[in-house]
Design a protein around this motif. Structure first.
Motif, PDB file in Angstrom:
ATOM      1  N   GLU A  12     -35.730 -28.627 -11.198  1.00 45.51           N
ATOM      2  CA  GLU A  12     -34.553 -28.537 -10.338  1.00 45.51           C
ATOM      3  C   GLU A  12     -34.964 -28.558  -8.860  1.00 45.51           C
ATOM      4  OE1 GLU A  12     -33.851 -26.907 -14.292  1.00 45.51           O
ATOM      5  OE2 GLU A  12     -35.329 -26.461 -12.727  1.00 45.51           O
ATOM      6  N   ARG A  13     -36.005 -27.813  -8.493  1.00 46.61           N
ATOM      7  CA  ARG A  13     -36.419 -27.765  -7.087  1.00 46.61           C
ATOM      8  C   ARG A  13     -36.947 -29.116  -6.625  1.00 46.61           C
ATOM      9  NH1 ARG A  13     -40.169 -22.627  -5.979  1.00 46.61           N
ATOM     10  NH2 ARG A  13     -39.777 -23.243  -3.807  1.00 46.61           N
ATOM     11  N   VAL A  14     -37.712 -29.806  -7.489  1.00 44.62           N
ATOM     12  CA  VAL A  14     -38.244 -31.115  -7.106  1.00 44.62           C
ATOM     13  C   VAL A  14     -37.115 -32.134  -6.989  1.00 44.62           C
ATOM     14  CG1 VAL A  14     -39.689 -33.029  -7.874  1.00 44.62           C
ATOM     15  CG2 VAL A  14     -40.514 -30.667  -8.082  1.00 44.62           C
ATOM     16  N   ALA A  15     -36.155 -32.095  -7.927  1.00 49.55           N
ATOM     17  CA  ALA A  15     -35.038 -33.041  -7.874  1.00 49.55           C
ATOM     18  C   ALA A  15     -34.184 -32.811  -6.644  1.00 49.55           C
ATOM     19  CB  ALA A  15     -34.188 -32.916  -9.135  1.00 49.55           C
ATOM     20  N   ALA A  16     -34.098 -31.559  -6.183  1.00 49.27           N
ATOM     21  CA  ALA A  16     -33.282 -31.252  -5.007  1.00 49.27           C
ATOM     22  C   ALA A  16     -33.941 -31.723  -3.719  1.00 49.27           C
ATOM     23  CB  ALA A  16     -33.023 -29.746  -4.938  1.00 49.27           C
ATOM     24  N   GLU A  17     -35.250 -31.871  -3.706  1.00 50.99           N
ATOM     25  CA  GLU A  17     -35.961 -32.301  -2.494  1.00 50.99           C
ATOM     26  C   GLU A  17     -36.992 -33.364  -2.839  1.00 50.99           C
ATOM     27  OE1 GLU A  17     -36.871 -29.193   0.655  1.00 50.99           O
ATOM     28  OE2 GLU A  17     -36.901 -27.951  -1.154  1.00 50.99           O
ATOM     29  N   ALA A  25     -50.629 -26.174  -4.359  1.00 53.70           N
ATOM     30  CA  ALA A  25     -49.337 -26.304  -3.681  1.00 53.70           C
ATOM     31  C   ALA A  25     -48.205 -25.825  -4.578  1.00 53.70           C
ATOM     32  CB  ALA A  25     -49.116 -27.757  -3.269  1.00 53.70           C
ATOM     33  N   GLY A  26     -48.245 -26.243  -5.855  1.00 48.94           N
ATOM     34  CA  GLY A  26     -47.194 -25.827  -6.773  1.00 48.94           C
ATOM     35  C   GLY A  26     -47.169 -24.328  -7.000  1.00 48.94           C
ATOM     36  N   ALA A  27     -48.361 -23.712  -7.153  1.00 49.47           N
ATOM     37  CA  ALA A  27     -48.427 -22.264  -7.356  1.00 49.47           C
ATOM     38  C   ALA A  27     -47.894 -21.513  -6.145  1.00 49.47           C
ATOM     39  CB  ALA A  27     -49.867 -21.847  -7.646  1.00 49.47           C
ATOM     40  N   LYS A  28     -48.190 -22.022  -4.944  1.00 52.88           N
ATOM     41  CA  LYS A  28     -47.682 -21.370  -3.729  1.00 52.88           C
ATOM     42  C   LYS A  28     -46.161 -21.385  -3.721  1.00 52.88           C
ATOM     43  CE  LYS A  28     -50.019 -21.628  -0.012  1.00 52.88           C
ATOM     44  NZ  LYS A  28     -50.742 -22.061   1.200  1.00 52.88           N
ATOM     45  N   LEU A  29     -45.579 -22.543  -4.093  1.00 54.16           N
ATOM     46  CA  LEU A  29     -44.114 -22.631  -4.145  1.00 54.16           C
ATOM     47  C   LEU A  29     -43.545 -21.756  -5.263  1.00 54.16           C
ATOM     48  CD1 LEU A  29     -43.712 -26.476  -3.570  1.00 54.16           C
ATOM     49  CD2 LEU A  29     -42.927 -24.670  -2.034  1.00 54.16           C
ATOM     50  N   ALA A  30     -44.225 -21.734  -6.403  1.00 49.68           N
ATOM     51  CA  ALA A  30     -43.741 -20.938  -7.529  1.00 49.68           C
ATOM     52  C   ALA A  30     -43.728 -19.452  -7.199  1.00 49.68           C
ATOM     53  CB  ALA A  30     -44.611 -21.201  -8.759  1.00 49.68           C
ATOM     54  N   HIS A  31     -44.692 -18.999  -6.410  1.00 51.18           N
ATOM     55  CA  HIS A  31     -44.769 -17.581  -6.051  1.00 51.18           C
ATOM     56  C   HIS A  31     -43.964 -17.255  -4.794  1.00 51.18           C
ATOM     57  CE1 HIS A  31     -48.199 -17.722  -8.834  1.00 51.18           C
ATOM     58  NE2 HIS A  31     -47.985 -16.427  -8.984  1.00 51.18           N
ATOM     59  N   ARG A  32     -43.382 -18.288  -4.176  1.00 52.93           N
ATOM     60  CA  ARG A  32     -42.538 -18.083  -2.993  1.00 52.93           C
ATOM     61  C   ARG A  32     -41.219 -18.799  -3.218  1.00 52.93           C
ATOM     62  NH1 ARG A  32     -47.786 -18.259  -1.725  1.00 52.93           N
ATOM     63  NH2 ARG A  32     -48.631 -16.912  -0.087  1.00 52.93           N
ATOM     64  N   PRO A  33     -40.362 -18.255  -4.046  1.00 48.95           N
ATOM     65  CA  PRO A  33     -39.118 -18.945  -4.413  1.00 48.95           C
ATOM     66  C   PRO A  33     -38.192 -19.194  -3.229  1.00 48.95           C
ATOM     67  CG  PRO A  33     -39.117 -16.672  -5.202  1.00 48.95           C
ATOM     68  CD  PRO A  33     -40.490 -16.944  -4.720  1.00 48.95           C
ATOM     69  N   ASN A  34     -38.384 -18.469  -2.125  1.00 50.45           N
ATOM     70  CA  ASN A  34     -37.503 -18.662  -0.960  1.00 50.45           C
ATOM     71  C   ASN A  34     -37.934 -19.832  -0.085  1.00 50.45           C
ATOM     72  OD1 ASN A  34     -35.939 -16.451  -1.692  1.00 50.45           O
ATOM     73  ND2 ASN A  34     -37.251 -15.018  -0.592  1.00 50.45           N
ATOM     74  N   TRP A  35     -39.118 -20.360  -0.344  1.00 54.07           N
ATOM     75  CA  TRP A  35     -39.586 -21.497   0.445  1.00 54.07           C
ATOM     76  C   TRP A  35     -38.921 -22.779  -0.047  1.00 54.07           C
ATOM     77  CZ3 TRP A  35     -45.453 -21.847   1.862  1.00 54.07           C
ATOM     78  CH2 TRP A  35     -45.790 -20.776   2.702  1.00 54.07           C
ATOM     79  N   THR A  36     -38.716 -23.731   0.871  1.00 52.27           N
ATOM     80  CA  THR A  36     -38.302 -25.072   0.489  1.00 52.27           C
ATOM     81  C   THR A  36     -39.541 -25.944   0.355  1.00 52.27           C
ATOM     82  OG1 THR A  36     -38.102 -25.805   2.777  1.00 52.27           O
ATOM     83  CG2 THR A  36     -36.145 -24.798   1.771  1.00 52.27           C
ATOM     84  N   LEU A  37     -39.411 -27.043  -0.395  1.00 51.69           N
ATOM     85  CA  LEU A  37     -40.533 -27.973  -0.520  1.00 51.69           C
ATOM     86  C   LEU A  37     -40.837 -28.626   0.816  1.00 51.69           C
ATOM     87  CD1 LEU A  37     -39.782 -27.523  -3.541  1.00 51.69           C
ATOM     88  CD2 LEU A  37     -40.462 -29.901  -3.939  1.00 51.69           C
TER      89      LEU A  37
END
Length: 955
Positions: free
Chosen positions: A427-432, A453-465
């Protein structure tokens, strides 16, 4: 919310913040109450715990003092908490509610596990064991009154660990079970149940050879330590093991659930290996991070049915500083194939030949991960048969001509996008989609980079891609090209370093400038000149460029020496002022924290402290200031030298002066002397008169402690001149007190008294009541030396009342110590002991081991005078140890004389003479002729000579 923790070092926390409990005695008292929580513990029992050999007559009063201290700390932490600790008829009780005491929660979890299903029971037992942080009350001397409760809980812990292991094996978690058993056996090598479970767990995990070896080891341990054979249960496990058929070996690591792509490559390798009728070898080579190991493991899992005898997996550590030698690897492979240690050949050639023999009749898939060279791999290969070998290596291995070499490249565009989606979420990848594409492009489709990069985003749900994409867009924040011919370590570090975001790389370089020190997280923020550096620190830790060196209390970190050298190398192109500013911010931060810690120390420092300078000041943690100094002292001392290296002379002397109260408290004379010599040169270079005066005064004080009276006088006199020129009355008053002590040691009591009266006049003029209390004690001691007891008593009493009025507990205890000596000289030994007991209780509460040693000297002398030789010996030996540790030779000589007298009375003339001769040697070193002559006369004539005059000594 308050929590009490006894399953490890004693800890108490309020609202998650550690609560300091004071000295050893209050901690022992609280621990005893917590072991019988919600139950009244008698005063007699508490006294036996606190004073196991013999309780003082003031025991009950002292216990009330300790209880009052604990209640005050509880109430300060949270109003109303003091009611948790109350007195009852004949004793005291601590009230604990559900969820507050770890031992109670531990037993609650055990009860939950009792009738639960296996998975739920395992979870409950994990929670139960998790409450333990080490041995019960590991930081306290145990009382025999604790024995039954400690033994009960310890046995419950071990029983819980054993049941947890059985459940792990039952649930198929053999590897975890084996690791836990080995850890427990290291502590309990004679517990047969653990050996039995190890044999069963190893066998259940397909490691039959290791299970047999474990039984052999157990048999040997029991025979050597107990002269006994294994019991029935362990013997049955061995018998069952011996009759079982060997199961296939299954050593493969987990096949990554989110493994993505590579289907063409995997298909090619799989086809080659599954149709082979002779040994097949495939070498997967490529750059670090492209996924060679993951591909090898996936292929081996996919071919599991084609190789019914199992799979072997070995990490050759080819990229480590010291790759594993074939001689070390072969026993691991042979044990897995059922060869016990007694049958293991010794030579490389023989081991390699035996491996080929064992493999010839089997069909196994062998994964040799991270190979360094063909020479490392060649002895590990099969010679005949139909085994398959998968080798991974950073480079090609041309020395294996029969092997198929497969180059592993980065992921294709579709596979890279699919991997990111699996880690972050579709969902996050499709949105951005644009942000995802930018991330993949910045990562160069390298699997390791995508995973980071993916782990950083997974552990920071408030970040945008897009936010992460922007951070990676700068080429300086991505991988750099590996340089051929450079050192292997440097090349590996370069790969990790070049992946860092700009801020993390800058932090890495700046931290390298600090030298070989441990540093807290805020130092990263100081290097970056930001309010928060946690994000950069997290990146460095995740990249293994910074290592966490402790997790208790405030975490501290360090750079490996090689990494630090590399980091410094990367700073060479930078502007010198930029680098100097980084170092300045870090040292300013330490100066601010040191000044805060000194302000919160329970002992008022008799000296001058500089004000923190600069604008970079981290937030103090508010914890125990002495613990902070203990943890940070090596770094503080190193930073004094670092400040000089970077031309920060003002910070060099200021940081040194800020550390002096802790040097004084702990008697760290070597650190004191070394840092102050550096600081004095720095203060003179900077032309700061006040700095020179402060450092000179401190040098005079440490010289005084080290019995270097000439140096002390010179330092004090120069400091006095500088203070008087600057119009600093407080500094002058402190130095005058120091000069008085030099005169007093030289037996110039008249001039010493004049200096003290001048000092007292200055302190009174500026309203420094702490200084007044110190000087009044010193004046009283001079009158005591003159045998003017009434005058001395007035000065001591004034000092005591003044100290009590201003809340200076340390000076109050010192006044009690002096009054005790006065009582002793008057022959009132009971009053003297009572005052000394009170003084020692305060010193212990304040954590001042130095002054406890002096008080023990006084109390030991008192017991010697009263004929209680056993107690006198215990106290004097302890005092002698403290004086030797702090380098107080004068006190060592005095205590040696007392021990000489003690052994004379015990009828041990040889031992007495030894102590007298020690004292004589020290007095001669100090040029103290009257004292030396007195000891010499005793040795010359009659060993029954009366002991010398009592002299008040101490802090």
């Amino acid at each position: 919310m308050i929590t009490f923790r006894v399953l490890g070092p004693l800890e108490t926390a309020v609202a998650g913040r550690p609560l300091p409990l004071g000295g050893a005695k209050p901690r022992l008292l609280l621990a005893t109450l917590l072991l019988q929580a919600n139950t009244v513990v008698s005063t007699d029992a508490l006294a036996e715990v606190l004073w196991p050999r013999s309780a003082p007559r003031s025991a009950a009063a002292n216990i009330r003092t300790y209880v009052h201290s604990l209640r005050k700390r509880l109430d300060d932490a949270e109003p109303g908490l003091a009611e948790r600790l109350q007195g009852r008829a004949g004793g005291y009780v601590v009230t604990v509610e559900p969820g507050e005491l770890d031992s109670a929660e531990f037993e609650k979890c055990l009860a939950q596990a009792e009738n639960a299903e296996p998975r739920a029971a395992l979870s409950a037992l994990d929670s139960a064991v998790g409450y333990w942080r080490g041995e019960m009350l590991a930081d306290l001397a145990h009382s025999h009154l604790w024995s039954s409760e400690v033994a009960r809980l310890t046995e419950l812990r071990l029983s819980a660990q054993e049941r947890r292991i059985r459940l792990r094996v039952e649930l198929g978690e053999e590897a975890k079970a084996v690791a836990e058993i080995r850890e427990l056996l290291a502590e309990n090598p004679l517990r047969e149940e653990l050996w039995r479970q190890l044999v069963l767990a190893l066998n259940a995990g397909g490691r039959r050879a290791e299970a047999l070896a474990a039984y052999t080891e157990a048999e040997q341990v029991l025979r050597e330590e107990l002269d006994a054979e294994p019991g029935p249960a362990l013997s049955r496990a061995h018998a069952e093991l011996s009759t079982e058929m060997q199961l296939p070996v299954r050593q493969l690591p987990l096949d990554l659930p989110d493994f993505t792509g590579r289907e063409e490559l995997i298909g090619k390798v799989t086809e080659l290996l599954e149709r082979s009728t002779e040994p097949a070898v495939v070498v997967l080579s490529g750059a670090p991070g492209v996924g060679k190991s993951s591909i090898a493991v996936r292929v081996a899992h996919r071919l599991r049915d084609e190789f019914p005898d199992g799979q072997l997996h070995v990490d050759l550590r080819g990229t480590a500083e010291s790759p594993r030698r074939p001689q070390e690897v072969l026993p691991e492979l042979l044990r897995a194939l059922g060869v016990p240690d007694p049958a293991m050949p010794r030579g490389l050639a023989e081991r390699s030949a035996l491996l080929r023999t064992r493999l010839a009749s089997r069909r196994l898939c062998i994964v040799l991960d991270d190979a360094a060279s063909a020479a490392q791999v060649r002895p590990l290969l099969p010679g005949t048969g139909s085994c398959a070998v998968l080798i991974t290596s950073r480079g090609v291995l041309p020395g294996l001509p029969a092997a198929l070499s497969v180059d592993v490249d980065v992921l294709g565009a579709e596979d890279a996008a699919a991997l990111l989606a699996k880690i972050v979420g579709k969902e996050r990848v499709a949105a951005e989609p644009e942000g995802a594409e930018q991330i993949l492009r910045s990562c160069g489709h390298l699997p390791l980079a995508i995973r980071v990069a993916g782990a950083k985003l997974a552990h920071r749900p408030n970040w945008t891609l897009s936010m992460l994409a922007r951070r990676l867009s700068d080429e300086r924040r991505r991988l750099d090209e590996l340089r051929l011919g450079d050192l292997a370590v440097r090349s590996s570090v370069s790969l990790s370093y070049d992946q860092l975001p700009v801020s993390a790389a800058r932090a890495f370089r700046g931290l390298g400038q600090l030298g070989p020190v441990h540093f807290p997280a805020w130092a990263v923020a100081a290097v970056l000149d930001r309010p928060d550096g946690d994000e950069a620190l997290d990146v460095l830790v995740d990249a293994h460029l910074v290592a966490l060196v402790n997790s208790g209390g405030e975490p501290r970190y360090r750079l490996h020496d090689l990494l630090r050298c590399y980091a410094v190398e990367q700073t060479e192109p930078e502007d010198a002022e930029v680098k100097r500013a980084r170092v300045r911010r870090v040292i300013e931060g330490y100066l601010a924290l040191a000044a805060d810690a000194v302000r919160r120390m329970p002992i008022h420092f008799f000296g001058l402290l500089p004000e923190p300078t600069g604008s970079w000041r981290p937030e103090p943690d508010g914890g125990d200031p002495n613990l902070w100094f203990e943890a940070e002292l090596p770094t503080l001392v190193a930073l004094v030298e670092l400040a000089v290296v970077w031309g920060l002379d003002d910070l060099a002397w200021r940081l040194t002066a800020a550390c002096t109260p802790f040097f004084d408290l702990r008697g760290l004379h070597d650190d004191w002397q070394r840092t102050h010599e550096t600081a004095l040169a720095a203060a003179r270079r900077s032309g700061e008169q006040t700095g020179q005066a402060i450092v000179l005064r401190n040098l005079g004080q440490v010289a005084l402690y080290q019995d270097d009276y000439g140096t002390a006088q010179d330092s004090f006199e120069e400091a006095l001149r500088l203070f008087e020129e600057a119009g600093d009355d407080r500094g002058a008053a402190i130095v005058l007190a120091g000069l008085s002590m030099v005169r007093r040691v030289n037996e110039e009591n008249g001039p010493a008294l004049e200096l003290l009266l001048r000092s007292l006049e200055l302190f009174s003029r500026i309203g420094d009541r702490h200084g007044e209390a110190v000087v009044r004690l010193a004046v009283g001691s001079l009158w005591l030396l003159r045998d003017c007891h009434a005058t001395a008593e007035r000065w001591f009493t004034d000092a005591y009342e003044l100290s009590a009025e201003i809340g200076d507990r340390h000076r109050e205890a010192r006044a009690l110590q002096r009054i005790a000596v006065l009582h002793q000289m008057r022959g009132n030994l009971g009053a003297a002991r009572s005052e000394l007991d009170r003084a020692i209780a305060i010193f212990e509460e304040l954590g001042d081991d130095h002054c406890v040693g002096y008080a023990h000297q006084n109390l030991g002398e008192l017991f010697l005078q009263s004929g209680d030789l056993a107690h006198a010996r215990l106290l004097l030996v302890n005092s002698l140890s403290v004086h030797r540790r702090t380098g107080d030779r004068r006190s060592v000589a005095e205590v040696s004389e007392l021990l000489g007298e003690l052994h004379r009375r015990l009828g041990q003339p040889a031992r007495a003479r030894e102590y007298y001769e020690q004292a004589l040697a020290i007095w001669r070193e100090l040029s103290a002729e009257p004292q030396a002559e007195a000891v010499l006369e005793r040795l010359r004539t009659d060993p029954l000579t009366r002991p010398g005059k009592i002299v008040a000594r101490g802090c």
